[in-house]
Design a protein around this motif. Structure first.
Motif, PDB file in Angstrom:
ATOM      1  N   ALA A 195      -8.903  -1.158  -1.869  1.00 16.51           N
ATOM      2  CA  ALA A 195      -8.701  -2.343  -0.934  1.00 16.51           C
ATOM      3  C   ALA A 195      -9.856  -3.329  -0.796  1.00 16.51           C
ATOM      4  O   ALA A 195      -9.666  -4.340  -0.370  1.00 16.51           O
ATOM      5  CB  ALA A 195      -8.813  -1.747   0.726  1.00 16.51           C
ATOM      6  N   MET A 216       0.579  -1.282   0.073  1.00 18.01           N
ATOM      7  CA  MET A 216       0.001   0.024  -0.122  1.00 18.01           C
ATOM      8  C   MET A 216       0.696   1.322  -0.242  1.00 18.01           C
ATOM      9  O   MET A 216       1.711   1.204   0.743  1.00 18.01           O
ATOM     10  CB  MET A 216      -0.790  -0.269   1.357  1.00 18.01           C
ATOM     11  CG  MET A 216      -1.635   1.196   1.374  1.00 18.01           C
ATOM     12  SD  MET A 216      -2.676   1.145   2.918  1.00 18.01           S
ATOM     13  CE  MET A 216      -4.022   0.025   2.343  1.00 18.01           C
ATOM     14  N   ALA A 217       0.830   2.078  -0.868  1.00 19.68           N
ATOM     15  CA  ALA A 217       1.316   3.524  -0.853  1.00 19.68           C
ATOM     16  C   ALA A 217       1.086   4.177   0.266  1.00 19.68           C
ATOM     17  O   ALA A 217      -0.161   4.507   0.584  1.00 19.68           O
ATOM     18  CB  ALA A 217       1.186   4.043  -2.563  1.00 19.68           C
ATOM     19  N   GLN A 220      -8.295  -1.392 -11.494  1.00 20.42           N
ATOM     20  CA  GLN A 220      -7.490  -0.505 -10.937  1.00 20.42           C
ATOM     21  C   GLN A 220      -7.058   0.855 -11.696  1.00 20.42           C
ATOM     22  O   GLN A 220      -6.977   1.813 -11.136  1.00 20.42           O
ATOM     23  CB  GLN A 220      -6.118  -1.081 -10.663  1.00 20.42           C
ATOM     24  CG  GLN A 220      -6.256  -2.197  -9.506  1.00 20.42           C
ATOM     25  CD  GLN A 220      -5.043  -3.346  -9.619  1.00 20.42           C
ATOM     26  OE1 GLN A 220      -4.460  -3.484 -10.522  1.00 20.42           O
ATOM     27  NE2 GLN A 220      -5.089  -4.276  -8.544  1.00 20.42           N
ATOM     28  N   ASP A 271      -5.492   3.436  -2.768  1.00 20.54           N
ATOM     29  CA  ASP A 271      -5.209   2.144  -2.020  1.00 20.54           C
ATOM     30  C   ASP A 271      -6.577   1.922  -1.131  1.00 20.54           C
ATOM     31  O   ASP A 271      -6.880   0.749  -1.088  1.00 20.54           O
ATOM     32  CB  ASP A 271      -4.083   2.377  -1.346  1.00 20.54           C
ATOM     33  CG  ASP A 271      -2.695   2.323  -2.315  1.00 20.54           C
ATOM     34  OD1 ASP A 271      -2.766   1.042  -2.998  1.00 20.54           O
ATOM     35  OD2 ASP A 271      -1.829   3.209  -2.073  1.00 20.54           O
ATOM     36  N   ALA A 283      -2.528   6.216   4.034  1.00 18.77           N
ATOM     37  CA  ALA A 283      -2.603   5.548   2.565  1.00 18.77           C
ATOM     38  C   ALA A 283      -3.208   6.473   1.657  1.00 18.77           C
ATOM     39  O   ALA A 283      -4.017   7.089   1.786  1.00 18.77           O
ATOM     40  CB  ALA A 283      -3.878   4.262   2.851  1.00 18.77           C
ATOM     41  N   TYR A 336       1.264   4.137  -9.469  1.00 15.42           N
ATOM     42  CA  TYR A 336       0.479   3.073  -8.775  1.00 15.42           C
ATOM     43  C   TYR A 336       1.066   1.748  -9.385  1.00 15.42           C
ATOM     44  O   TYR A 336       1.297   0.614  -8.694  1.00 15.42           O
ATOM     45  CB  TYR A 336      -0.842   3.172  -9.170  1.00 15.42           C
ATOM     46  CG  TYR A 336      -1.716   1.985  -8.437  1.00 15.42           C
ATOM     47  CD1 TYR A 336      -2.211   2.185  -7.059  1.00 15.42           C
ATOM     48  CD2 TYR A 336      -2.019   0.794  -8.866  1.00 15.42           C
ATOM     49  CE1 TYR A 336      -3.051   1.237  -6.506  1.00 15.42           C
ATOM     50  CE2 TYR A 336      -2.734  -0.206  -8.479  1.00 15.42           C
ATOM     51  CZ  TYR A 336      -3.458   0.054  -7.160  1.00 15.42           C
ATOM     52  OH  TYR A 336      -3.941  -0.871  -6.483  1.00 15.42           O
ATOM     53  N   VAL A 384      -7.625   4.727 -10.383  1.00 12.04           N
ATOM     54  CA  VAL A 384      -6.580   5.559 -10.338  1.00 12.04           C
ATOM     55  C   VAL A 384      -6.752   6.837 -11.133  1.00 12.04           C
ATOM     56  O   VAL A 384      -6.455   7.915 -10.849  1.00 12.04           O
ATOM     57  CB  VAL A 384      -5.252   4.807 -10.677  1.00 12.04           C
ATOM     58  CG1 VAL A 384      -4.195   5.702 -10.776  1.00 12.04           C
ATOM     59  CG2 VAL A 384      -4.929   3.631  -9.551  1.00 12.04           C
TER      60      VAL A 384
END
Length: 432
Positions: free
Chosen positions: A18, A1-2, A414, A14, A10, A339, A418
């Protein structure tokens, strides 16, 4: 996780993503179901119903039947930008030959009244599933973003009139004007990778049907005929010289003759022959030059063959070019790199075409469109080592084309999340 270095928390993407492991199995089932039940353009009733049902369940304000079978979900989450995400829903008149346990065996009646096999040979089932996944995750994480998310499921991308029909049916009156629009497409590259490109990405496309006229006769007496089959054959060969001899090597274009039809039997010379061709270009100057050359060559060959009348031209559907906004693409590309790391790449120029850009263009909205890989990475690498990628890796519209389920599905979900958060993340959460 960034982790955001400035806050120690976070990153929004992320947090939203999740929840992906929890819904992954359900999304995979959705994909298999859509793949097994493909529908042609303007016939996507089953697909649209399932999309509308899910969007309603997740709290979206749903507009169904837009342009016939289009579905739009609008989720307002406070003040802020409006982001439009688009997925196309239609399949192709192709008989699937993938060997998958959920392969399509569907048939349908096409617009001309023919019974045809139907398959998702271009991956639109994956596009729909990815957008459903992103829409659900964004709805489940309202504290991670603010603004309005528009999830648009478009019919009839393949015939090229789905976007226009949605616009003609009052799309602009049903949704707020987007500040930015995003779309993606599966491409025959390694699954798990994705590629952005600033500026020209997809070509414009023009479809043309040409009828040439001769004089029919018995096959044993060609001297009594003006043979349109020979006429058409010479035209087809000569057309190949336009790209190879009339355009510079740095000026990309594609001209394909996809259909030649004449006569009914071997011993009768027919009166006419029909040629259908497709032209793909990236700028208006090249487009005009190629189309003018087509007409010049057809006219000259008809004159040389003593055609009984002038050739007839019937213009088919035209696709606009897809030209990604530089600033929007830069933001999305940076977010993808942050990412996905090395899996995010710069995409090559694509000779395929799309009608997606008509929607943001109608709103005056900047957009970017990217590709996601969908081929088994090991198979792709093996083909690369052999130098047989073109021969061994099925491409879009092939009867053998089908995205490998994972990691294609995860990557597509994703990517949409993002990209959306480059605009929708709360101001304090946005990362440079």
């Amino acid at each position: 996780m960034a982790i955001d270095d400035s806050t120690g928390t976070a990153a929004p993407a992320d947090v939203v993503l999740a929840g992906l492991p929890e819904i992954r199995s359900e999304l995979e089932d959705v994909y298999r179901d859509l793949h097994a039940h493909p529908e042609l353009g303007h016939q996507e009733h089953r697909t649209a119903a399932r999309v509308a049902e899910r969007l309603t369940e997740w709290g979206y304000r749903v507009h169904a039947g837009v342009g016939g079978t289009g579905v739009v979900g609008v989720l307002a989450n406070g003040d802020g930008p409006v982001v439009l995400l688009r997925a196309d829903m239609d399949a192709l008149p192709v008989r699937e030959d993938t060997g998958l346990p959920y392969a399509s065996t569907a048939t349908a009646t096409d617009a001309s009244g023919r019974d045809v096999p139907v398959a998702h040979a271009c991956g639109h089932d994956m596009h729909v599933t990815c957008l459903l996944g992103a829409a659900r995750l964004m709805a489940a994480s309202p504290t991670s973003w603010q603004g309005t998310l528009v999830a648009l499921f478009q019919p009839a991308e393949e015939p090229g009139d789905g976007a226009d029909r949605m616009l003609a049916d009052g799309l602009a009156d049903r949704v707020p004007r987007p500040d930015v629009a995003f779309a993606q497409h599966v491409l025959p590259y390694p699954a798990g990778t994705l590629g952005t490109r600033s500026g020209s990405f997809l070509s414009a496309a023009d479809n043309l049907k040409i009828t040439v006229h001769g004089r029919g006769a018995h096959g044993s007496a060609p001297q009594a005929a003006i043979d349109p089959v020979v006429m058409a054959s010479m035209i087809v060969v000569r057309l190949q010289t336009i790209v190879s001899r009339e355009l510079a090597a740095t000026e990309p274009a594609v001209l394909t003759v996809g259909s030649v039809h004449a006569g009914t039997t071997g011993n009768v010379i027919p009166d006419t022959a029909e040629i259908q061709l497709n032209v793909r270009t990236y700028d208006e100057g090249t487009r005009e030059a190629v189309l003018a050359a087509v007409r010049r060559i057809v006219t000259a060959e008809c004159d040389a063959s003593r055609a009984t009348r002038d050739p007839q031209y019937e213009e088919g559907g035209r696709f606009p070019p897809t030209v990604n906004d530089e600033a929007v693409t830069a933001d999305v590309s940076a977010a993808f790199t942050a990412y996905f790391g090395e899996r995010a790449r710069t995409s090559a120029l694509q000779s395929a075409s799309e009608d997606f850009s008509r929607i943001p263009d109608a709103f005056g909205t900047p957009y970017t469109y990217w590709g996601i890989g969908c081929t088994d990475p090991d198979a792709y690498r093996a083909a690369e080592r052999r130098g047989t990628v073109a021969q061994d890796i099925p491409v879009n519209h092939s009867a053998r084309f089908a995205p490998v389920l994972q990691p294609t599905l995860d990557t597509g979900v994703q990517a949409l999340v993002v990209a959306s958060l480059t605009r929708l993340a709360r101001p304090d959460d946005r990362r440079g």
